[in-house]
Motif scaffolding. Structure first.
Motif, PDB file in Angstrom:
ATOM      1  N   ASN A 272       0.859  -1.181   0.000  1.00 34.06           N
ATOM      2  CA  ASN A 272       0.000   0.000   0.000  1.00 34.06           C
ATOM      3  C   ASN A 272       0.893   1.229   0.000  1.00 34.06           C
ATOM      4  OD1 ASN A 272      -1.781   2.133   0.585  1.00 34.06           O
ATOM      5  ND2 ASN A 272      -3.125   0.818   1.798  1.00 34.06           N
ATOM      6  N   LEU A 273       1.216   1.703  -1.164  1.00 32.20           N
ATOM      7  CA  LEU A 273       2.142   2.820  -1.310  1.00 32.20           C
ATOM      8  C   LEU A 273       1.549   4.123  -0.773  1.00 32.20           C
ATOM      9  CD1 LEU A 273       3.351   1.958  -4.917  1.00 32.20           C
ATOM     10  CD2 LEU A 273       4.564   1.486  -2.784  1.00 32.20           C
ATOM     11  N   GLN A 274       0.248   4.296  -0.930  1.00 31.72           N
ATOM     12  CA  GLN A 274      -0.400   5.525  -0.468  1.00 31.72           C
ATOM     13  C   GLN A 274      -0.407   5.615   1.050  1.00 31.72           C
ATOM     14  OE1 GLN A 274      -1.428   7.989  -2.629  1.00 31.72           O
ATOM     15  NE2 GLN A 274      -1.557   9.201  -0.743  1.00 31.72           N
ATOM     16  N   ALA A 275      -0.545   4.461   1.722  1.00 26.10           N
ATOM     17  CA  ALA A 275      -0.525   4.481   3.187  1.00 26.10           C
ATOM     18  C   ALA A 275       0.805   5.013   3.715  1.00 26.10           C
ATOM     19  CB  ALA A 275      -0.791   3.074   3.727  1.00 26.10           C
ATOM     20  N   GLN A 276       1.902   4.654   3.063  1.00 22.24           N
ATOM     21  CA  GLN A 276       3.216   5.170   3.458  1.00 22.24           C
ATOM     22  C   GLN A 276       3.304   6.670   3.225  1.00 22.24           C
ATOM     23  OE1 GLN A 276       6.684   3.920   1.106  1.00 22.24           O
ATOM     24  NE2 GLN A 276       7.794   3.570   3.023  1.00 22.24           N
ATOM     25  N   VAL A 277       2.838   7.109   2.077  1.00 25.52           N
ATOM     26  CA  VAL A 277       2.824   8.546   1.762  1.00 25.52           C
ATOM     27  C   VAL A 277       2.012   9.316   2.800  1.00 25.52           C
ATOM     28  CG1 VAL A 277       1.904  10.254   0.126  1.00 25.52           C
ATOM     29  CG2 VAL A 277       3.246   8.317  -0.707  1.00 25.52           C
ATOM     30  N   ASN A 278       0.829   8.813   3.127  1.00 22.77           N
ATOM     31  CA  ASN A 278      -0.037   9.508   4.079  1.00 22.77           C
ATOM     32  C   ASN A 278       0.614   9.603   5.457  1.00 22.77           C
ATOM     33  OD1 ASN A 278      -1.880   9.678   2.016  1.00 22.77           O
ATOM     34  ND2 ASN A 278      -3.331   8.227   2.875  1.00 22.77           N
ATOM     35  N   GLY A 279       1.274   8.527   5.882  1.00 19.48           N
ATOM     36  CA  GLY A 279       1.935   8.548   7.181  1.00 19.48           C
ATOM     37  C   GLY A 279       3.021   9.604   7.254  1.00 19.48           C
ATOM     38  N   LEU A 280       3.841   9.689   6.223  1.00 11.75           N
ATOM     39  CA  LEU A 280       4.932  10.670   6.198  1.00 11.75           C
ATOM     40  C   LEU A 280       4.399  12.097   6.104  1.00 11.75           C
ATOM     41  CD1 LEU A 280       7.383   8.741   3.844  1.00 11.75           C
ATOM     42  CD2 LEU A 280       7.661   9.125   6.307  1.00 11.75           C
ATOM     43  N   GLN A 281       3.349  12.287   5.336  1.00 17.03           N
ATOM     44  CA  GLN A 281       2.770  13.621   5.219  1.00 17.03           C
ATOM     45  C   GLN A 281       2.174  14.075   6.546  1.00 17.03           C
ATOM     46  OE1 GLN A 281       2.481  15.752   2.107  1.00 17.03           O
ATOM     47  NE2 GLN A 281       2.400  17.043   3.924  1.00 17.03           N
ATOM     48  N   ALA A 282       1.474  13.175   7.234  1.00 19.34           N
ATOM     49  CA  ALA A 282       0.830  13.534   8.496  1.00 19.34           C
ATOM     50  C   ALA A 282       1.842  13.900   9.573  1.00 19.34           C
ATOM     51  CB  ALA A 282      -0.048  12.380   8.975  1.00 19.34           C
ATOM     52  N   LEU A 311       7.952  -0.460  -6.352  1.00 16.24           N
ATOM     53  CA  LEU A 311       6.497  -0.447  -6.250  1.00 16.24           C
ATOM     54  C   LEU A 311       5.912  -1.749  -5.710  1.00 16.24           C
ATOM     55  CD1 LEU A 311       5.596   1.440  -9.543  1.00 16.24           C
ATOM     56  CD2 LEU A 311       6.148   2.366  -7.282  1.00 16.24           C
ATOM     57  N   LYS A 312       6.712  -2.807  -5.618  1.00 14.77           N
ATOM     58  CA  LYS A 312       6.219  -4.079  -5.075  1.00 14.77           C
ATOM     59  C   LYS A 312       6.755  -4.354  -3.674  1.00 14.77           C
ATOM     60  CE  LYS A 312       5.678  -6.230  -9.631  1.00 14.77           C
ATOM     61  NZ  LYS A 312       6.038  -7.403 -10.487  1.00 14.77           N
ATOM     62  N   ASN A 313       7.438  -3.392  -3.111  1.00 19.71           N
ATOM     63  CA  ASN A 313       8.081  -3.560  -1.810  1.00 19.71           C
ATOM     64  C   ASN A 313       7.181  -3.007  -0.709  1.00 19.71           C
ATOM     65  OD1 ASN A 313       9.861  -2.090   0.410  1.00 19.71           O
ATOM     66  ND2 ASN A 313      11.103  -3.775  -0.359  1.00 19.71           N
ATOM     67  N   ASN A 314       6.962  -3.801   0.347  1.00 20.93           N
ATOM     68  CA  ASN A 314       6.077  -3.352   1.431  1.00 20.93           C
ATOM     69  C   ASN A 314       6.828  -3.002   2.710  1.00 20.93           C
ATOM     70  OD1 ASN A 314       6.765  -5.735   2.727  1.00 20.93           O
ATOM     71  ND2 ASN A 314       4.722  -6.637   2.661  1.00 20.93           N
ATOM     72  N   ARG A 315       8.144  -2.775   2.607  1.00 18.83           N
ATOM     73  CA  ARG A 315       8.975  -2.528   3.783  1.00 18.83           C
ATOM     74  C   ARG A 315       9.080  -1.033   4.085  1.00 18.83           C
ATOM     75  NH1 ARG A 315       8.912  -6.679   6.632  1.00 18.83           N
ATOM     76  NH2 ARG A 315      11.051  -6.635   7.364  1.00 18.83           N
ATOM     77  N   PHE A 316       9.936  -0.690   5.054  1.00 19.83           N
ATOM     78  CA  PHE A 316      10.032   0.688   5.508  1.00 19.83           C
ATOM     79  C   PHE A 316      10.654   1.640   4.490  1.00 19.83           C
ATOM     80  CE2 PHE A 316       9.380  -0.986   9.804  1.00 19.83           C
ATOM     81  CZ  PHE A 316       8.632   0.026  10.386  1.00 19.83           C
ATOM     82  N   THR A 317      11.631   1.177   3.714  1.00 19.35           N
ATOM     83  CA  THR A 317      12.333   2.123   2.860  1.00 19.35           C
ATOM     84  C   THR A 317      11.371   2.848   1.923  1.00 19.35           C
ATOM     85  OG1 THR A 317      14.094   2.447   1.252  1.00 19.35           O
ATOM     86  CG2 THR A 317      12.899   0.352   1.133  1.00 19.35           C
ATOM     87  N   PRO A 318      11.539   4.171   1.767  1.00 23.44           N
ATOM     88  CA  PRO A 318      10.750   4.917   0.792  1.00 23.44           C
ATOM     89  C   PRO A 318      11.375   4.920  -0.602  1.00 23.44           C
ATOM     90  CG  PRO A 318      12.053   6.436   2.094  1.00 23.44           C
ATOM     91  CD  PRO A 318      12.352   5.043   2.635  1.00 23.44           C
ATOM     92  N   GLN A 319      12.503   4.259  -0.762  1.00 20.82           N
ATOM     93  CA  GLN A 319      13.265   4.357  -2.006  1.00 20.82           C
ATOM     94  C   GLN A 319      12.507   3.744  -3.186  1.00 20.82           C
ATOM     95  OE1 GLN A 319      16.702   2.921   0.467  1.00 20.82           O
ATOM     96  NE2 GLN A 319      17.901   3.878  -1.168  1.00 20.82           N
ATOM     97  N   ASN A 320      12.514   4.499  -4.294  1.00 20.22           N
ATOM     98  CA  ASN A 320      11.868   4.083  -5.541  1.00 20.22           C
ATOM     99  C   ASN A 320      10.369   3.839  -5.364  1.00 20.22           C
ATOM    100  OD1 ASN A 320      14.350   4.015  -7.204  1.00 20.22           O
ATOM    101  ND2 ASN A 320      14.923   2.367  -5.789  1.00 20.22           N
ATOM    102  N   LYS A 321       9.773   4.627  -4.485  1.00 23.15           N
ATOM    103  CA  LYS A 321       8.335   4.622  -4.240  1.00 23.15           C
ATOM    104  C   LYS A 321       7.835   6.067  -4.276  1.00 23.15           C
ATOM    105  CE  LYS A 321       8.861   0.827  -0.872  1.00 23.15           C
ATOM    106  NZ  LYS A 321       8.627   0.430   0.550  1.00 23.15           N
ATOM    107  N   PRO A 322       6.525   6.278  -4.339  1.00 27.16           N
ATOM    108  CA  PRO A 322       6.012   7.651  -4.254  1.00 27.16           C
ATOM    109  C   PRO A 322       6.486   8.384  -3.003  1.00 27.16           C
ATOM    110  CG  PRO A 322       4.285   6.175  -4.983  1.00 27.16           C
ATOM    111  CD  PRO A 322       5.453   5.299  -4.627  1.00 27.16           C
ATOM    112  N   ALA A 323       6.726   7.659  -1.915  1.00 20.15           N
ATOM    113  CA  ALA A 323       7.198   8.291  -0.677  1.00 20.15           C
ATOM    114  C   ALA A 323       8.540   8.986  -0.858  1.00 20.15           C
ATOM    115  CB  ALA A 323       7.293   7.240   0.436  1.00 20.15           C
ATOM    116  N   GLU A 324       9.374   8.485  -1.736  1.00 19.00           N
ATOM    117  CA  GLU A 324      10.671   9.131  -1.964  1.00 19.00           C
ATOM    118  C   GLU A 324      10.485  10.528  -2.537  1.00 19.00           C
ATOM    119  OE1 GLU A 324      14.796   8.646  -4.569  1.00 19.00           O
ATOM    120  OE2 GLU A 324      13.499   6.896  -4.261  1.00 19.00           O
ATOM    121  N   GLU A 325       9.596  10.663  -3.504  1.00 18.52           N
ATOM    122  CA  GLU A 325       9.338  11.980  -4.082  1.00 18.52           C
ATOM    123  C   GLU A 325       8.710  12.910  -3.043  1.00 18.52           C
ATOM    124  OE1 GLU A 325       8.889  15.232  -6.676  1.00 18.52           O
ATOM    125  OE2 GLU A 325      10.271  13.533  -6.559  1.00 18.52           O
ATOM    126  N   LEU A 326       7.842  12.378  -2.192  1.00 13.99           N
ATOM    127  CA  LEU A 326       7.254  13.199  -1.142  1.00 13.99           C
ATOM    128  C   LEU A 326       8.332  13.715  -0.195  1.00 13.99           C
ATOM    129  CD1 LEU A 326       4.816  14.340   0.414  1.00 13.99           C
ATOM    130  CD2 LEU A 326       4.780  12.195   1.709  1.00 13.99           C
TER     131      LEU A 326
END
Length: 333
Positions: A272-282, A311-326
């Motif tokens: 769930n890539l969006q869940a990671q993004v939302n957590g970091l934004q909050a 995009l298939k990784n569910n771990r903590f790292t934000p690397q190469n995910k939408p969270a990295e750009e955030l």
């Protein structure tokens, strides 16, 4: 009042205002590896506008009641040793990235370090001697590289609770060796009980607070979840008049990632890539605007950027995910 004097006072006010707004620590927890690093490994850190890295040498103990810490040996990965720390720090500092030295302990089989506890006075004494040797090694290294921050321990609740006098004396001895700022990385459910915040420079918190039991909470829902925790953080901050530093923070890119954000020992769960993004934004919305908040270190960042995350990784790292750009957007603000 003369016009020239008025302009001078306005200029002085603006200068003082700018100087009072200390830049936040926009950090990454840079994982130790087998390898030396070079520009190809530091570029990804620069790209996301990070101004700090936490470098993490390791010591090892065999079990929760074992008092001896093995550290800085040839059997360890390069990045986990003093030589590795010095080499990593040089590469980052030449790029203008500041360093927090954050020595950590790994208990074999992955047992939680907060449960390290001896069953006799003899063992406690051995542990104290061993831990002092471990932390002094890296206090000297931190002074050698002129590190900006030294973290004197990570998530060692029972050790701290049972031996408070040892920790008080340890801080005094560390300050004889290392002249920079000190913190301690308390677990999210430990920080309210640490007895020595008044003796160090930052109240360090590994900020894995439970925020929501929903599968994919929104930013607003997560911010509501932060309210009681933030109140407790402010209470401790005001008691000791020390800035808060999130020595670790982050979220997995997985469903239900805000229920128990500290959980890292399982790999199952739908990405769930969006869940990671939302957590970091909050967390950024709630804390980076506060004057009493020093900043924090995202958990976690690997040196071979092109080979991790995705995009298939569910771990903590934000690397190469939408969270990295955030993170890049948030850290350049």
């Amino acid at each position: 009042m003369k016009t020239s004097k008025r302009y001078f006072l306005l200029f002085l006010f603006l200068q003082l205002s700018c100087n009072s707004q200390i830049k936040k620590i926009n950090g990454l927890s840079f994982v130790a590896s087998r390898d030396k690093i070079d520009t190809t490994h530091t570029n990804s850190v620069l790209k996301v506008q990070s101004n700090y890295v936490a470098l993490m040498p390791f010591g090892f103990i065999k079990e929760l009641s074992a008092p001896k810490i093995t550290h800085n040996t040839n059997r360890q990965w390069f990045g986990e040793t003093k030589r590795g720390l010095l080499q990593y720090a040089k590469e980052f500092q030449t790029k203008g990235v500041k360093v927090m030295v954050k020595p950590q302990i790994w208990v074999w089989k992955g047992e939680f370090t907060g449960n390290i506890e001896m069953d006799s006075e003899e063992k406690w004494t051995i542990l104290e001697q061993s831990y002092s040797e471990f932390i002094f090694t890296y206090a000297k290294a931190a002074q050698e590289i002129n590190a900006d921050i030294l973290c004197i321990g990570t998530e060692l609740e029972k050790f701290v609770k049972n031996r408070p006098k040892y920790w008080q004396k340890l801080i005094i001895e560390i300050r004889k060796i290392y002249k920079g700022k000190l913190t301690y990385a308390a677990n999210w459910d430990e920080f309210k009980r640490v007895p020595f915040w008044g003796e160090i420079d930052f109240i360090g918190v590994d900020a894995y607070f439970p925020l929501s039991d929903k599968k994919s909470p929104t930013v607003k829902e997560l911010e509501i979840g932060w309210i009681p925790h933030k109140e407790e953080i402010i209470e401790v901050q005001e008691k000791f008049s020390k800035p808060i530093l999130f020595t670790e923070f982050g979220y997995r890119s997985v469903d239900f990632n805000a229920v128990k954000p500290w959980e890292s020992n399982r790999v199952e769960g739908r990405v769930n890539l969006q869940a990671q993004v939302n957590g970091l934004q909050a967390i950024h919305n709630q804390f980076w605007k506060e004057d009493w908040f020093a900043g924090g270190f995202v958990w976690k960042w690997f040196h071979r950027h092109d080979e991790v995350g995705g995009l298939k990784n569910n771990r903590f790292t934000p690397q190469n995910k939408p969270a990295e750009e955030l993170i890049r957007i948030l850290y350049q603000q």
